[in-house]
Design an enzyme around this catalytic site. Structure first.
Site, mmCIF file in Angstrom:
data_model
loop_
_atom_site.group_PDB
_atom_site.id
_atom_site.type_symbol
_atom_site.label_atom_id
_atom_site.label_comp_id
_atom_site.label_asym_id
_atom_site.label_seq_id
_atom_site.Cartn_x
_atom_site.Cartn_y
_atom_site.Cartn_z
ATOM 1 N N HIS A 114 2.914 5.962 3.544
ATOM 2 C CA HIS A 114 2.454 6.057 2.111
ATOM 3 C C HIS A 114 0.999 5.102 1.918
ATOM 4 O O HIS A 114 0.200 5.375 1.089
ATOM 5 C CB HIS A 114 3.495 5.446 1.292
ATOM 6 C CG HIS A 114 4.600 6.574 0.658
ATOM 7 N ND1 HIS A 114 4.202 7.429 0.016
ATOM 8 C CD2 HIS A 114 5.749 6.429 1.120
ATOM 9 C CE1 HIS A 114 5.410 8.132 -0.132
ATOM 10 N NE2 HIS A 114 6.333 7.562 0.209
ATOM 11 N N CYS A 142 11.910 11.588 -0.737
ATOM 12 C CA CYS A 142 10.666 10.635 -1.067
ATOM 13 C C CYS A 142 11.122 10.695 -2.674
ATOM 14 O O CYS A 142 11.091 11.776 -3.229
ATOM 15 C CB CYS A 142 9.413 11.141 -0.657
ATOM 16 S SG CYS A 142 8.191 9.905 -1.039
ATOM 17 N N HIS A 175 8.073 6.200 7.385
ATOM 18 C CA HIS A 175 7.672 6.892 6.017
ATOM 19 C C HIS A 175 7.073 5.990 5.189
ATOM 20 O O HIS A 175 6.109 6.364 4.468
ATOM 21 C CB HIS A 175 9.020 7.199 5.698
ATOM 22 C CG HIS A 175 9.198 7.842 4.361
ATOM 23 N ND1 HIS A 175 9.391 9.157 4.148
ATOM 24 C CD2 HIS A 175 8.788 7.367 3.042
ATOM 25 C CE1 HIS A 175 9.368 9.561 2.714
ATOM 26 N NE2 HIS A 175 9.056 8.245 2.112
ATOM 27 N N GLU A 176 7.610 4.526 5.022
ATOM 28 C CA GLU A 176 6.971 3.873 3.976
ATOM 29 C C GLU A 176 5.248 3.375 4.448
ATOM 30 O O GLU A 176 4.476 3.388 3.567
ATOM 31 C CB GLU A 176 7.588 2.500 3.911
ATOM 32 C CG GLU A 176 9.120 2.786 3.314
ATOM 33 C CD GLU A 176 8.999 3.715 2.010
ATOM 34 O OE1 GLU A 176 8.180 3.807 1.129
ATOM 35 O OE2 GLU A 176 10.251 4.317 2.081
HETATM 36 NI NI NI Z 1 8.418 7.996 -0.009
#
Ligand code: NI
Length: 177
Positions: free
Chosen positions: A146, A100, A142-143
């Site tokens: 966030h 990341c 993953h995104e």
């Molecule tokens: Ni990330």
């Protein structure tokens, strides 16, 4: 071309739930997306979420062509995804190494849903509806994490599988997302 500073783990904004976008196709949104693209390209990222550049909105971008930086990953189309919703297509989980841009130089082994459907909107407010698997599914999860204040290290079940990229994978060129 504006490459923005990427916030690093420890910054409180990365732990917040980001707000929904309520207006599409605006100069503000297009400027944000341009900055995100410039930043992701400059840093060789596979994806970027708006909170990583300090904007707490539910906007992510991701995607890349097949190239030497992703020896094992198939290409993922460059995608702008706003106000995303994810629904796993089954129970199957898959482990994979993640990095990341907010946790530079590190890698961790993270379980993710192997297959999922995602829906959201592009910059013009057009619906995006895709069912994906494998690395594409991983990058989206993953995104979107966030946007809910979750960084991938929070999802590593065994912290012995977390470390510095150059030590875990010596000599490999790796990208962060
Ligand atoms: Ni990330």
């Amino acid at each position: 071309m504006t490459v923005r500073t990427v916030l690093k783990m420890g910054h409180p904004l990365l732990l917040q739930r980001a707000a929904e976008v309520d207006a599409f196709d605006t100069p503000l949104l297009h400027a944000l997306l341009q900055d995100m693209r410039d930043t992701m390209t400059q840093l060789n990222g596979a994806g970027l979420a708006a909170p990583q550049i300090g904007v707490s909105l539910r906007v992510v971008i991701f995607g890349f062509d097949a190239n030497e930086r992703y020896p094992d990953a198939p290409p993922v189309p460059l995608t702008v995804l706003i106000n995303p919703e994810l629904s796993p297509l089954d129970e199957q989980m898959e482990e994979g190494w993640e990095g990341c841009l907010s946790v530079p130089g590190m890698r961790g082994l993270v379980p993710r849903h192997a297959r999922l459907r995602y829906r959201g909107f592009d910059a013009q407010g057009q619906l995006i509806d895709r069912s994906v698997e494998g690395f594409h599914a991983r990058v989206v999860q993953h995104e979107v994490d966030h946007l809910d204040g979750i960084l991938y290290p929070f999802r590593i079940p065994d912290l012995r599988q977390f470390g510095f990229s150059e030590t875990l994978f010596p000599g490999q060129l790796l990208v962060d997302d």
